[in-house]
Design a protein around this motif. Structure first.
Motif, PDB file in Angstrom:
ATOM      1  N   THR A  97       0.868  -1.183   0.000  1.00  0.00           N
ATOM      2  CA  THR A  97       0.000   0.000   0.000  1.00  0.00           C
ATOM      3  C   THR A  97       0.898   1.223   0.000  1.00  0.00           C
ATOM      4  O   THR A  97       2.097   1.137   0.272  1.00  0.00           O
ATOM      5  CB  THR A  97      -0.911   0.045   1.246  1.00  0.00           C
ATOM      6  N   TYR A 104      -5.440  -3.389   5.803  1.00  0.00           N
ATOM      7  CA  TYR A 104      -5.298  -4.357   4.718  1.00  0.00           C
ATOM      8  C   TYR A 104      -5.841  -5.691   5.201  1.00  0.00           C
ATOM      9  O   TYR A 104      -5.194  -6.403   5.948  1.00  0.00           O
ATOM     10  CB  TYR A 104      -3.829  -4.484   4.306  1.00  0.00           C
ATOM     11  N   TYR A 317      -5.565   3.051   0.186  1.00  0.00           N
ATOM     12  CA  TYR A 317      -5.762   1.713  -0.359  1.00  0.00           C
ATOM     13  C   TYR A 317      -7.249   1.423  -0.519  1.00  0.00           C
ATOM     14  O   TYR A 317      -7.677   0.852  -1.531  1.00  0.00           O
ATOM     15  CB  TYR A 317      -5.107   0.683   0.558  1.00  0.00           C
TER      16      TYR A 317
END
Length: 347
Positions: A97, A104, A317
């Motif tokens: 990222t 994540y 992200y």
């Protein structure tokens, strides 16, 4: 009698490799008669020096912070992780990222991901006066990836070749971002520096980058290289500014005609040419920090220009995932890519 391996390691002609420690950080240098490239193995395998030897000019920015490894202590654990506290300039690889801290798949990752913080290992693949080649590798911690990159330098050449791969070690598909973060600085950087691109790609100044001393007061977009600024005058996005101008701006370039750029200091007649794999790195992110950002961690001290190939548009992200602008890799599969950086003199 000195062994051949020891002799090659210490030779002072042709291409050569040096491994050493600076303070407590393991370093690796790749060198020939044209350039010297130094990597900080102990912290992200950052390229901390890219020296054009005949002019004694280093392209990379050296921050007001010296190089630190990821073990240094902060006064308090920052929500965005340790990147900004340990950032000393140079050229980082951003993976999986980048941008702000993010989640994540349930794991929290700080600013600019994992790859730029951890120590990398290395293996010498070739060590001759005519050519040197090393392979660097890293297993990420909060995500299931193996990163590998092979760097090659040939005799009498200013070209650094980089072949890269990432392997998904997990049992499910992984979606990720991938980028390079080279920051150029003085003595290479001054107000004569121009960014050369082919054609008239699209330029966008995102709203979240608008701040004090930015020449824009709202999100702005158009075709390279001129955009309308907040005072009604056209802003030339292709040129660097002087430190005395105290300007700050960031912007994204898309729809590139060619996956390459030249960044040229017209006063010195010296430039950096970068080319890359368009299938992976589809965008350029420009970071113009001309002593104009006065908040943490810069406080008006950062004089640098980053010209950065990225896989995804800037932002978080989560935003890239929502827009479908992430890379995807099935379990057990490997993605391969490449990038080249070449120092050159004009005239």
């Amino acid at each position: 009698m000195q062994s051949k391996e020891a002799y090659l390691h210490t030779r002072n002609y042709g291409c050569r490799i040096r491994q050493y420690f600076w303070k407590d950080i393991e370093m690796l240098s790749l060198e020939n008669d044209v350039i010297k490239v130094v990597l900080s193995l102990g912290k992200g395998a950052d390229i901390v020096e890219f020296l054009y030897k005949s002019r004694d000019v280093d392209f990379m920015w050296h921050s007001f912070n010296e190089q630190k490894n990821s073990r240094h202590q902060s006064t308090i654990a920052p929500a965005g992780g340790n990147f900004l506290d340990s950032y000393g300039g140079g050229w980082q690889e951003l993976f999986p990222t980048y941008g702000g801290n993010t989640m994540y798949r349930g794991g929290q990752i700080g600013v600019h991901g994992e790859a730029c913080l951890y120590p990398w290992s290395y293996e010498v693949l070739l060590d001759t006066p005519e050519c040197i080649r090393v392979k660097l590798s890293l297993r990420t911690i909060r995500t299931p990836f193996l990163l590998e990159k092979t760097m090659t330098l040939q005799e009498h050449s200013g070209l650094l070749q980089m072949e890269q791969s990432c392997t998904n070690l997990g049992s499910t598909i992984q979606k990720f971002m991938w980028g390079h973060h080279p920051a150029f600085g003085y003595p290479f950087l001054d107000e004569s520096v121009k960014l050369r691109l082919k054609g008239t790609p699209h330029v966008r100044v995102p709203a979240e980058t608008i701040a004090n001393r930015c020449p824009f007061d709202r999100e702005t977009e158009g075709n390279w290289p001129l955009l309308p600024g907040k005072d009604g005058e056209m802003v030339d996005m292709s040129r660097a500014r002087d430190a005395a101008d105290r300007i700050y701006m960031e912007y994204c370039i898309s729809d590139l005609e060619e996956s390459s750029y030249e960044l040229v200091n017209q006063n010195l007649g010296l430039g950096m040419r970068m080319t890359w794999d368009p299938a992976v790195f589809r965008y350029l992110w420009i970071w113009g920090m001309y002593c104009g950002h006065e908040e943490y961690p810069w406080y008006g001290r950062a004089y640098t220009m980053g010209v950065e190939p990225w896989s995804s548009m800037p932002g978080s992200y989560e935003a890239a995932l929502e827009k479908g602008e992430v890379l995807s890799l099935e379990a057990g599969k490997t993605m391969r890519t490449w990038l080249k950086a070449e120092a050159f003199a004009e005239g």
